[in-house]
Scaffold this motif. Structure first.
Motif, PDB file in Angstrom:
ATOM      1  N   ARG A  41       0.808  -1.215   0.000  1.00  8.94           N
ATOM      2  CA  ARG A  41       0.000   0.000   0.000  1.00  8.94           C
ATOM      3  C   ARG A  41       0.844   1.269   0.000  1.00  8.94           C
ATOM      4  O   ARG A  41       0.328   2.351   0.129  1.00  8.94           O
ATOM      5  N   GLU A  78      -1.662  -0.940   8.330  1.00  7.17           N
ATOM      6  CA  GLU A  78      -2.751  -0.052   8.761  1.00  7.17           C
ATOM      7  C   GLU A  78      -3.736  -0.741   9.704  1.00  7.17           C
ATOM      8  O   GLU A  78      -4.884  -0.320   9.818  1.00  7.17           O
ATOM      9  N   ASP A  80      -5.229  -3.666   9.511  1.00  2.29           N
ATOM     10  CA  ASP A  80      -6.272  -4.504   8.937  1.00  2.29           C
ATOM     11  C   ASP A  80      -5.647  -5.659   8.174  1.00  2.29           C
ATOM     12  O   ASP A  80      -4.426  -5.753   8.067  1.00  2.29           O
ATOM     13  N   GLU A  82      -6.483  -8.938   5.005  1.00  6.78           N
ATOM     14  CA  GLU A  82      -7.305  -9.551   3.959  1.00  6.78           C
ATOM     15  C   GLU A  82      -7.152 -11.049   4.119  1.00  6.78           C
ATOM     16  O   GLU A  82      -6.042 -11.570   4.050  1.00  6.78           O
ATOM     17  N   HIS A  91     -12.218  -8.773   2.824  1.00  5.75           N
ATOM     18  CA  HIS A  91     -11.414  -7.548   2.823  1.00  5.75           C
ATOM     19  C   HIS A  91     -11.602  -6.784   4.130  1.00  5.75           C
ATOM     20  O   HIS A  91     -12.645  -6.878   4.770  1.00  5.75           O
ATOM     21  N   ASP A  92     -10.612  -6.001   4.502  1.00  3.39           N
ATOM     22  CA  ASP A  92     -10.698  -5.047   5.616  1.00  3.39           C
ATOM     23  C   ASP A  92     -11.120  -5.671   6.946  1.00  3.39           C
ATOM     24  O   ASP A  92     -11.917  -5.100   7.688  1.00  3.39           O
ATOM     25  N   PRO A  94     -10.350  -6.248  10.665  1.00  2.00           N
ATOM     26  CA  PRO A  94      -9.421  -5.660  11.636  1.00  2.00           C
ATOM     27  C   PRO A  94      -8.401  -6.699  12.112  1.00  2.00           C
ATOM     28  O   PRO A  94      -8.734  -7.869  12.296  1.00  2.00           O
ATOM     29  N   TYR A 133     -18.731 -12.291   9.851  1.00  2.00           N
ATOM     30  CA  TYR A 133     -18.237 -11.854   8.547  1.00  2.00           C
ATOM     31  C   TYR A 133     -18.893 -12.732   7.495  1.00  2.00           C
ATOM     32  O   TYR A 133     -18.970 -13.945   7.663  1.00  2.00           O
TER      33      TYR A 133
END
Length: 151
Positions: A41, A78, A80, A82, A91-92, A94, A133
Motif C-alpha cells: 500500500r 494499517e 487490517d 485480507e 477484505h478489511d 481488523p 463476517y
C-alpha cells in the motif's frame, strides 16, 4: 474460543496466528515485507525510502496456513487484514479479529448458505460477541470444504 488481546503490530498478529496454527496442527509459512518501499500500500513512497514520513517502518506479512481449508492472510501496516478462505476473500478485517476468525473456522463454526434467487452462496464466519463476517462465494461451484458446510 478464548478472547485474544489487542494486536498492536503485525508481528504480534503473526505470533498469535502461530499459536493457533500449532493448536490446530496446521503448517504455516510467513513472508515479511518491511519498509515503505516493500509494502503493497506504499506505492507512492519516494524512491529508496524505507520509512514513512513519520519515521516509522511499516511491516506487512503474508501468511499461508496449510491443510484444509486453504487459508491465506495478508496483514497490512494499517491494522487490517485480507483473509482468503477457500477462494473467498474477506477484505478489511481488523487485525484484532484475525485470530478469532481463524479459531472460528478451525473449530467448525463457519458455514455456507445458499439462495435460489438470486442464485449464489455466501460464506459466514461468526466471531464471539455477535459479529459475523460474510462474503459471496465466487462462481457457481463449491470446493469440497465449502460443500461440507452448506446449511
Amino acid at each position: 474460543m478464548t478472547p485474544h488481546p489487542s494486536l498492536p503490530t503485525t508481528e504480534s498478529a503473526v505470533a498469535a496466528m502461530r499459536v493457533i496454527a500449532a493448536e490446530y496442527r496446521r503448517p504455516m509459512t510467513v513472508t515479511d515485507d518491511i519498509g515503505a518501499d516493500r509494502t503493497s500500500r506504499r506505492t507512492s513512497a519516494p524512491l529508496f525510502s524505507v520509512t514513512d514520513p513519520d519515521g516509522s517502518l511499516p511491516h506487512e506479512a503474508f501468511v499461508e496456513l496449510g491443510g484444509s481449508p486453504a487459508i491465506s492472510v495478508r496483514l497490512f501496516p494499517e491494522d487490517d487484514a485480507e483473509i482468503t478462505l477457500e477462494g473467498v476473500v474477506f477484505h478489511d478485517v481488523p487485525r484484532d479479529h484475525v485470530p478469532p476468525f481463524l479459531t472460528s473456522v478451525y473449530s467448525g463454526l463457519a458455514f455456507v448458505k445458499g439462495r435460489f434467487f438470486p442464485p449464489g452462496y455466501k460464506l459466514h464466519v461468526p466471531l464471539p460477541g455477535d459479529e459475523t463476517y460474510e462474503e459471496r462465494v465466487p462462481g457457481v461451484s463449491l470446493t469440497p470444504w465449502l460443500s461440507g458446510r452448506v446449511r
